[in-house]
Design an enzyme around this catalytic site. Structure first.
Site, short mmCIF file in Angstrom:
data_model
loop_
_atom_site.label_atom_id
_atom_site.label_comp_id
_atom_site.label_asym_id
_atom_site.label_seq_id
_atom_site.Cartn_x
_atom_site.Cartn_y
_atom_site.Cartn_z
N THR A 1 0.92 -0.85 -0.45
CA THR A 1 0.01 -0.10 0.08
C THR A 1 1.33 1.29 -0.19
OG1 THR A 1 -2.07 -1.31 0.83
CG2 THR A 1 -1.38 0.86 1.17
N ALA B 1 -1.88 4.54 -3.12
CA ALA B 1 -3.08 3.65 -3.95
C ALA B 1 -3.16 2.58 -2.53
CB ALA B 1 -1.13 3.16 -4.34
N GLY B 2 -4.45 2.43 -3.03
CA GLY B 2 -4.72 1.46 -1.45
C GLY B 2 -5.57 0.49 -2.18
N ILE C 1 2.60 -0.60 6.65
CA ILE C 1 2.21 -1.69 6.59
C ILE C 1 2.59 -2.52 8.07
CG2 ILE C 1 5.08 -2.60 5.79
CD1 ILE C 1 3.06 -1.25 3.45
N ASP D 1 -5.14 -12.42 -1.63
CA ASP D 1 -6.77 -13.60 -1.46
C ASP D 1 -5.96 -14.49 -0.34
OD1 ASP D 1 -7.49 -12.81 -3.87
OD2 ASP D 1 -6.61 -13.93 -5.59
N GLY E 1 -24.93 -3.61 27.23
CA GLY E 1 -25.05 -2.08 27.83
C GLY E 1 -23.48 -1.32 28.67
N GLY E 2 -24.06 -0.59 29.40
CA GLY E 2 -22.87 0.67 29.35
C GLY E 2 -21.52 -0.15 30.23
N GLU F 1 -6.23 -5.78 3.89
CA GLU F 1 -6.92 -6.62 3.01
C GLU F 1 -7.59 -6.81 1.63
OE1 GLU F 1 -4.66 -10.62 4.28
OE2 GLU F 1 -3.72 -9.44 6.26
C1 FAD Z 1 -4.22 -1.44 10.26
C2 FAD Z 1 -3.73 -1.38 8.84
C3 FAD Z 1 -3.15 -2.89 8.57
C4 FAD Z 1 -2.14 -2.53 6.75
N1 FAD Z 1 -0.97 -4.16 6.79
C5 FAD Z 1 -0.76 -3.41 5.69
C6 FAD Z 1 0.55 -4.19 5.47
O1 FAD Z 1 1.09 -5.28 5.86
N2 FAD Z 1 0.74 -3.69 3.77
C7 FAD Z 1 0.01 -2.95 3.36
O2 FAD Z 1 0.49 -3.37 2.13
N3 FAD Z 1 -1.10 -2.73 3.08
C8 FAD Z 1 -1.83 -2.64 4.94
N4 FAD Z 1 -2.92 -1.91 5.31
C9 FAD Z 1 -3.38 -1.19 4.03
C10 FAD Z 1 -5.24 -1.43 3.98
O3 FAD Z 1 -4.15 -3.08 3.04
C11 FAD Z 1 -5.28 -0.68 2.85
O4 FAD Z 1 -5.82 0.03 4.14
C12 FAD Z 1 -6.75 -0.59 2.01
O5 FAD Z 1 -6.31 -1.67 1.55
C13 FAD Z 1 -7.81 0.29 1.93
O6 FAD Z 1 -6.50 1.08 1.05
P1 FAD Z 1 -7.29 2.35 1.66
O7 FAD Z 1 -6.79 2.80 2.98
O8 FAD Z 1 -6.16 4.17 0.27
O9 FAD Z 1 -8.48 2.82 0.92
P2 FAD Z 1 -8.95 3.73 -0.45
O10 FAD Z 1 -8.39 2.37 -1.53
O11 FAD Z 1 -8.94 4.96 -0.42
O12 FAD Z 1 -10.16 3.49 -0.14
C14 FAD Z 1 -11.25 4.23 1.29
C15 FAD Z 1 -12.81 3.57 0.92
O13 FAD Z 1 -13.26 4.16 -0.51
C16 FAD Z 1 -13.74 2.82 -1.26
N5 FAD Z 1 -13.74 2.29 -2.25
C17 FAD Z 1 -12.00 2.39 -3.58
N6 FAD Z 1 -12.02 2.11 -4.79
C18 FAD Z 1 -13.53 1.81 -4.46
C19 FAD Z 1 -14.15 1.50 -5.62
N7 FAD Z 1 -13.45 0.99 -6.73
N8 FAD Z 1 -15.65 1.40 -5.69
C20 FAD Z 1 -15.80 1.06 -4.82
N9 FAD Z 1 -15.83 1.39 -3.44
C21 FAD Z 1 -13.93 1.60 -3.59
C22 FAD Z 1 -12.97 2.16 -0.37
O14 FAD Z 1 -14.04 0.85 -0.03
C23 FAD Z 1 -13.15 3.02 0.99
O15 FAD Z 1 -14.28 2.61 1.60
C24 FAD Z 1 -2.63 -1.77 6.18
C25 FAD Z 1 -4.22 -0.38 7.56
C26 FAD Z 1 -4.19 -1.10 7.82
C27 FAD Z 1 -5.13 -0.04 9.01
#
Ligand code: FAD
Length: 379
Positions: free
Chosen positions: A126, A130-131, A157, A240, A339-340, A363
């Site tokens: 991530t 680029a999420g 990460i 996956d 509850g509380g 993921e």
């Molecule tokens: C505690 C934690 C641990 C993590 N560990 C790792 C790790 O070890 N390695 C790693 O690489 N990553 C890791 N991540 C990253 C994680 O995989 C991402 O946060 C996740 O994939 C979402 O990406 P984003 O946070 O950028 O959200 P975004 O992609 O910005 O999404 C924001 C919102 O928009 C929605 N959205 C986005 N695109 C679309 C679409 N095309 N259609 C509909 N809805 C959409 C999403 O579902 C979400 O609700 C971690 C995250 C956290 C919080």
């Protein structure tokens, strides 16, 4: 699929449950309060062979099915979601890509240490921009003779601060789109691999989450996994496998909610009788119990499909979607039942409520899973 677990799997489940009650349950609240990664628990799990249970025996693993690993993940998460998360993460996001796509040299270099719990891995995909849209990554890997030079920033990460090996995704050819992404196994301490911001989290606080920066980070060409351009495929396959772990972890969280809800509702008296005698509470518990059975079948099915050597992507997405939403739904209900008292810090259901949220995000979000599932249904 045979829905009955083998005697060995039943034994492993009950041994891990016993282990979790003895060693994890008493410290789970403290791990959460202090955001502490419980190294001592992972050492004990390693001694029991649980950190390599389904890895091939030639790399020091236990040689069981992936399904058995997932049962362990579920039972660990039932006591501490962060511990269950880190267990599933290790098998899905680290062990799986190395075993499925690494060469013999890479497997020999990393797998025995991972299987023995002596090495820790970090999945480094991530980026700030680029999420969900993995292909929007900007981290680059430029070839220079027998080396690659990595530049870019990764965020959120897990394990970065303790990792021995980073499974890193970077573009070797940006112009080729996802087909230009490559995967590298970068050892810790490589000059130019820099830890960035460390994040405080809402839940799974026993896991550590940080930024990782690559600044002219030079890795030798033997760190490349598969061929140049295989990275996107490797990332998707690892996700996956990781999603099955998330599904098992979610099931453990939901099961813990049921455990807590049954106990509390039998003890808490209002209107001169335990609240368990109220039909409203019974319905909460009935729905929880039913959903948990379904969740368990979902993740076990996905693990079973993987164990058959078949494509498990769709089964993993469905399992992750159902199980994570099951955990989110029933942590809310478990707090409601208390509850509380359920809202107060220190109550297990308050911790579970916060822990469950990551299962709908990490993921691949629930929306991302729906995109995959709808894509397959509408093909
Ligand atoms: C505690 C934690 C641990 C993590 N560990 C790792 C790790 O070890 N390695 C790693 O690489 N990553 C890791 N991540 C990253 C994680 O995989 C991402 O946060 C996740 O994939 C979402 O990406 P984003 O946070 O950028 O959200 P975004 O992609 O910005 O999404 C924001 C919102 O928009 C929605 N959205 C986005 N695109 C679309 C679409 N095309 N259609 C509909 N809805 C959409 C999403 O579902 C979400 O609700 C971690 C995250 C956290 C919080």
């Amino acid at each position: 699929m045979n829905f009955k677990l083998s005697e060995e799997q039943e034994l492993i489940r009950s041994n891990v449950r016993e282990f979790a009650l003895k060693h994890i349950e008493p410290v789970a609240a403290e791990i959460d309060a202090n955001s502490r990664q419980p190294a001592e628990i992972f050492e004990k799990l390693a001694e029991l062979g649980m950190m390599g249970i389904s890895y091939p025996t030639e790399y020091g693993g236990g040689g069981t099915e992936f399904l058995t690993t997932m049962i362990v993940t579920e039972e660990l998460a039932r006591s501490c979601a962060a511990t269950g998360f880190l267990h599933g993460y290790s098998f899905g996001l680290i062990g799986h890509p190395i075993l499925a796509f690494g060469n013999e040299e890479q497997k020999k270099k990393w797998m025995p240490g991972l299987a023995a719990g002596k090495l820790v891995g970090s999945f480094t995909l991530t980026e700030p921009g680029a999420g969900t849209d993995v292909s929007a990554a900007t981290t680059s890997a430029v070839k220079n003779d027998n080396e690659y030079v990595l530049n870019g920033t990764k965020t959120f990460i897990t394990n970065a601060i303790i990792a021995d090996v980073f499974v890193v995704f970077a573009y070797t050819d940006r112009s080729a789109g996802p087909k230009g992404m490559s995967c590298f196994l970068v050892p810790k301490g490589t000059p130019g691999l820099i830890l960035g911001q460390h994040f405080e989290k809402m839940g799974i606080r026993g896991s550590q989450t940080s930024e990782v920066v690559f600044k002219d980070c030079v890795v030798t060409a033997d760190c490349l996994v598969g061929k140049e351009g295989d990275g996107f495929k490797i990332a998707m396959s690892a996700l996956d496998a990781g999603r099955i772990g998330m599904a098992a972890m979610s099931t453990g969280i939901a099961q813990a909610c049921l455990d807590e809800s049954v106990k509390y509702s039998k003890e808490r008296v209002q209107f001169n009788k335990p609240i368990a005698k109220q039909q409203a509470i019974q319905w909460f518990i009935a729905d929880m119990s039913t959903d948990i059975d379904a969740a368990r079948y979902f993740y076990m099915n996905a693990a079973w499909v993987k164990d058959q050597g078949k494509s498990f992507s769709l089964a993993a997405s469905k399992a992750k979607l159902f199980c994570s939403e099951c955990a989110a739904r029933h942590t809310t209900k478990a707090v409601q039942i208390q509850g509380g008292y359920g809202y107060i810090k220190g109550s297990k259901v308050e911790r579970l409520y916060r822990d469950a949220k990551i299962t709908e995000i990490g993921e691949g979000t629930s929306e991302a899973q729906r995109m995959i599932i709808a894509g397959a249904a509408l093909r």
